[in-house]
Design a protein around this motif. Structure first.
Motif, short mmCIF file in Angstrom:
data_model
loop_
_atom_site.label_atom_id
_atom_site.label_comp_id
_atom_site.label_asym_id
_atom_site.label_seq_id
_atom_site.Cartn_x
_atom_site.Cartn_y
_atom_site.Cartn_z
N PHE A 4 -10.22 -21.74 26.18
CA PHE A 4 -11.43 -21.43 25.69
C PHE A 4 -12.30 -20.18 26.29
O PHE A 4 -12.47 -20.22 27.56
N SER A 40 -14.83 -17.26 25.84
CA SER A 40 -16.18 -16.84 25.32
C SER A 40 -16.37 -15.36 25.47
O SER A 40 -16.04 -14.62 26.22
N ARG A 47 -17.50 -18.88 21.14
CA ARG A 47 -16.39 -19.35 21.93
C ARG A 47 -15.14 -19.36 20.95
O ARG A 47 -15.12 -19.97 19.81
N HIS A 48 -14.07 -18.95 21.51
CA HIS A 48 -12.83 -18.84 20.74
C HIS A 48 -11.56 -19.65 21.50
O HIS A 48 -11.87 -19.79 22.82
N SER A 49 -10.59 -20.16 20.80
CA SER A 49 -9.63 -20.88 21.67
C SER A 49 -8.31 -20.13 21.53
O SER A 49 -7.84 -19.90 20.42
N LEU A 101 -9.40 -11.38 22.32
CA LEU A 101 -10.37 -12.39 22.04
C LEU A 101 -11.57 -11.79 22.77
O LEU A 101 -12.79 -12.00 22.16
#
Length: 80
Positions: free
Chosen positions: A45, A47, A52-54, A77
């Motif tokens: 995860f 941030s 927040r992206h996975s 990301l």
């Protein structure tokens, strides 16, 4: 931490990636990346300013470029 420093630290962490080790986990936590585990995958995860992206990665690396591919996914990301 600048984008270049962040990416270099990720490269150091994922050099010769074969599987997730406690050293990799602690290095990622120091960078502020949370770790979740599934059966055959690990979810990271990441941030950034937009939330927040996975990132889902294999629990075991498939080839010698696996670590660099993970670094690319995370850096994209984090600084998009």
């Amino acid at each position: 931490m600048s984008q270049k420093d962040f990416r270099n630290e990720l490269k150091r962490i994922f050099t010769d990636y074969k599987r997730i080790t406690p050293q990799i986990e602690s290095g990622l936590q120091k960078l502020g990346i949370l770790i979740g585990r599934k059966k055959n995958h690990v979810v990271l995860f990441v941030s950034n300013d937009m939330g927040r992206h996975s990132v889902s990665i294999s629990a075991t690396g498939s080839d010698k470029r696996e670590g660099l591919n993970i670094v690319s996914k995370i850096a994209r990301l984090k600084f998009c």
